[in-house]
Design a protein around this motif. Structure first.
Motif, PDB file in Angstrom:
ATOM      1  N   LYS A 260      51.825  33.057  36.573  1.00  0.00           N
ATOM      2  CA  LYS A 260      52.503  33.863  35.550  1.00  0.00           C
ATOM      3  C   LYS A 260      53.983  33.499  35.431  1.00  0.00           C
ATOM      4  N   ARG A 273      46.164  34.318  28.703  1.00  0.00           N
ATOM      5  CA  ARG A 273      46.967  34.480  29.922  1.00  0.00           C
ATOM      6  C   ARG A 273      46.098  34.962  31.083  1.00  0.00           C
ATOM      7  N   ASN A 274      45.200  35.899  30.803  1.00  0.00           N
ATOM      8  CA  ASN A 274      44.306  36.403  31.845  1.00  0.00           C
ATOM      9  C   ASN A 274      43.359  35.317  32.331  1.00  0.00           C
ATOM     10  N   SER A 277      45.309  33.057  34.624  1.00  0.00           N
ATOM     11  CA  SER A 277      45.517  33.713  35.923  1.00  0.00           C
ATOM     12  C   SER A 277      44.248  33.693  36.757  1.00  0.00           C
ATOM     13  N   ASN A 278      43.111  33.929  36.115  1.00  0.00           N
ATOM     14  CA  ASN A 278      41.833  33.910  36.835  1.00  0.00           C
ATOM     15  C   ASN A 278      41.533  32.525  37.408  1.00  0.00           C
ATOM     16  N   ASP A 281      43.736  31.975  40.457  1.00  0.00           N
ATOM     17  CA  ASP A 281      43.185  32.699  41.614  1.00  0.00           C
ATOM     18  C   ASP A 281      41.993  31.944  42.197  1.00  0.00           C
ATOM     19  N   TYR A 312      50.156  38.183  47.840  1.00  0.00           N
ATOM     20  CA  TYR A 312      49.177  37.670  46.866  1.00  0.00           C
ATOM     21  C   TYR A 312      48.136  36.787  47.554  1.00  0.00           C
TER      22      TYR A 312
END
Length: 440
Positions: A260, A273-274, A277-278, A281, A312
């Motif tokens: 991010k 964006r999600n 991010s996924n 991860d 995180y």
């Protein structure tokens, strides 16, 4: 060295007990100036009786560049003494007097015009002037030009006839979309945070692209401020790491990334964006999975210094495995140089640590986010790093490494474009430009 260690210990005590807050409340300007002088560190010594005194506004990473410049001065032997004062004295004071302006970097000059700000800024300037005079400096050097707390410092320097230097620490690896060239991305990056008030005599940048971006956006006026390419002084030491004598232990270092913060200036919608991010991860979990299924390798995960980033990574592991495997170590404090030196394989994404690793001739593995139209620093040069998406691909690269050749020639060209000449002489060049500033 011993004197600096004692100073650092006392300084931590000073900060821990919020002594500066108390001194600000009782308006003890001369005491603040006294303590700031006491906690200013001498970085280097010279053999000259009369030296030009250059004060660095200390901050993490930037300190490494200044230290490398100071150390290289032993070779060039210019009459320059480098000192370091922690930016804490200025940021804390600025926040106390002008809290409304502390984050108004790009709109600073229009935001500071109201009467209350003007009155409080005069108090701040008075303290700044007292500190600078007490240190008897000839020049000041910082990592950027538009921080709110720094604007008035450099303005005071103009009044006090103190040279103003910026060693711009950004612009090595700007992420970009498919519609932008690297130059476009660089311009967009500096324009987002710029207020066009580059109050400096000398602007040192890492590479030609950053220099061109400053000139073409008209942020830097060459008639007022010399713009020069020095390279990255803190990278000089990586050219001296033994290229062939890898340690026998099987270390893999993973420079964790928080996607991010790398994409906050790119105009993707929330859904994309999600998804990004996924994927980030998931990639972290795949690196961890490699370590879990290959316990003969030791994985060191290095996060940024903030506890947020450490948490995180720990949460990702504990949510998946309940406990942290014995061959995985997580740190937010170990030196980057040490981690690279002790590892043959380096994993990360769009980070200067990957460039440091390439200079040290380590093998770099990195994910690919081009499906989201995010193009990283290696987009145009794909034959010097290994693209990996999951644990199996990581294993394949590492175990088949003897059968894979790195493209040395293209690697050298690539590094020069990004960090300037990777010849170990960036600190020497910086010293030369700084000395010429005094010798005009």
């Amino acid at each position: 060295m011993r004197k600096n260690i004692i100073k650092n210990f006392l300084y931590k005590f000073f900060v821990s007990f919020n002594i500066l807050d108390f001194l600000l409340r009782i308006k003890a300007i001369y005491l603040i100036s006294f303590f700031s002088k006491k906690f200013t560190l001498n970085i280097n010594k010279t053999s000259f009786k009369k030296n030009y005194r250059v004060l660095s506004l200390g901050r993490t990473i930037f300190d490494e560049d200044i230290k490398a410049i100071a150390e290289s001065n032993l070779k060039s032997n210019f009459p320059i003494q480098y000192l370091r004062i922690d930016k804490y004295f200025f940021t804390k004071t600025f926040k106390y007097y002008c809290s409304d302006l502390i984050l108004e970097h790009s709109t600073y000059y229009s935001s500071k015009k109201n009467k209350l700000n003007k009155k409080n800024l005069e108090k701040y300037r008075k303290l700044v002037k007292q500190i600078l005079r007490s240190l008897c400096i000839d020049a000041i050097i910082s990592a950027n030009y538009n921080y709110s707390w720094q604007q008035e410092i450099y303005d005071v320097c103009s009044e006090e006839n103190i040279k103003k230097i910026i060693l711009f620490k950004e612009g090595i690896a700007p992420l970009r979309t498919n519609k932008k060239t690297r130059m476009d991305a660089m311009k967009a990056t500096i324009l987002k945070y710029s207020n066009f008030n580059l109050n400096a005599n000398l602007l040192l940048v890492y590479n030609k692209t950053v220099k061109k971006a400053f000139l073409e956006t008209n942020i830097a006026d060459p008639s007022l401020c010399k713009v020069a390419v020095s390279g990255m002084p803190r990278f000089d030491k990586y050219t001296k790491i033994n290229k062939n004598n890898f340690l026998k232990n099987k270390n893999v270092v993973f420079f964790s990334f928080f996607i991010k913060t790398k994409t906050d200036f790119i105009n993707h919608d929330e859904k994309i964006r999600n998804q990004i991010s996924n994927k980030a991860d998931k990639f972290h979990l795949e690196v961890i999975k490699f370590a879990v299924y290959n316990p003969n390798f030791k994985l060191i995960i290095k996060t940024k210094s903030s506890p947020i980033f450490l948490k995180y990574v720990k949460n990702l592991i504990l949510n998946q495995y309940k406990t942290i495997p014995k061959n995985i170590k997580i740190t937010n404090s170990e030196p980057v140089e040490k981690l690279i030196k002790e590892s043959k394989f380096v994993i990360g994404f769009n980070s200067t640590t990957l460039l440091q690793s390439l200079i040290a001739k380590r093998y770099v593995l990195t994910p690919n986010f081009e499906e989201f139209k995010l193009y990283d620093i290696f987009h145009e040069t794909k034959d010097i790093v290994f693209r990996v998406e999951n644990a199996e691909m990581i294993k394949k690269v590492i175990y088949n490494l003897p059968n894979q050749n790195k493209q040395v020639e293209s690697e050298q060209k690539f590094l020069e474009e990004k960090v300037g000449p990777p010849d170990g002489n960036s600190g020497l060049r910086a010293n030369q430009y700084i000395y010429e500033l005094f010798d005009r």
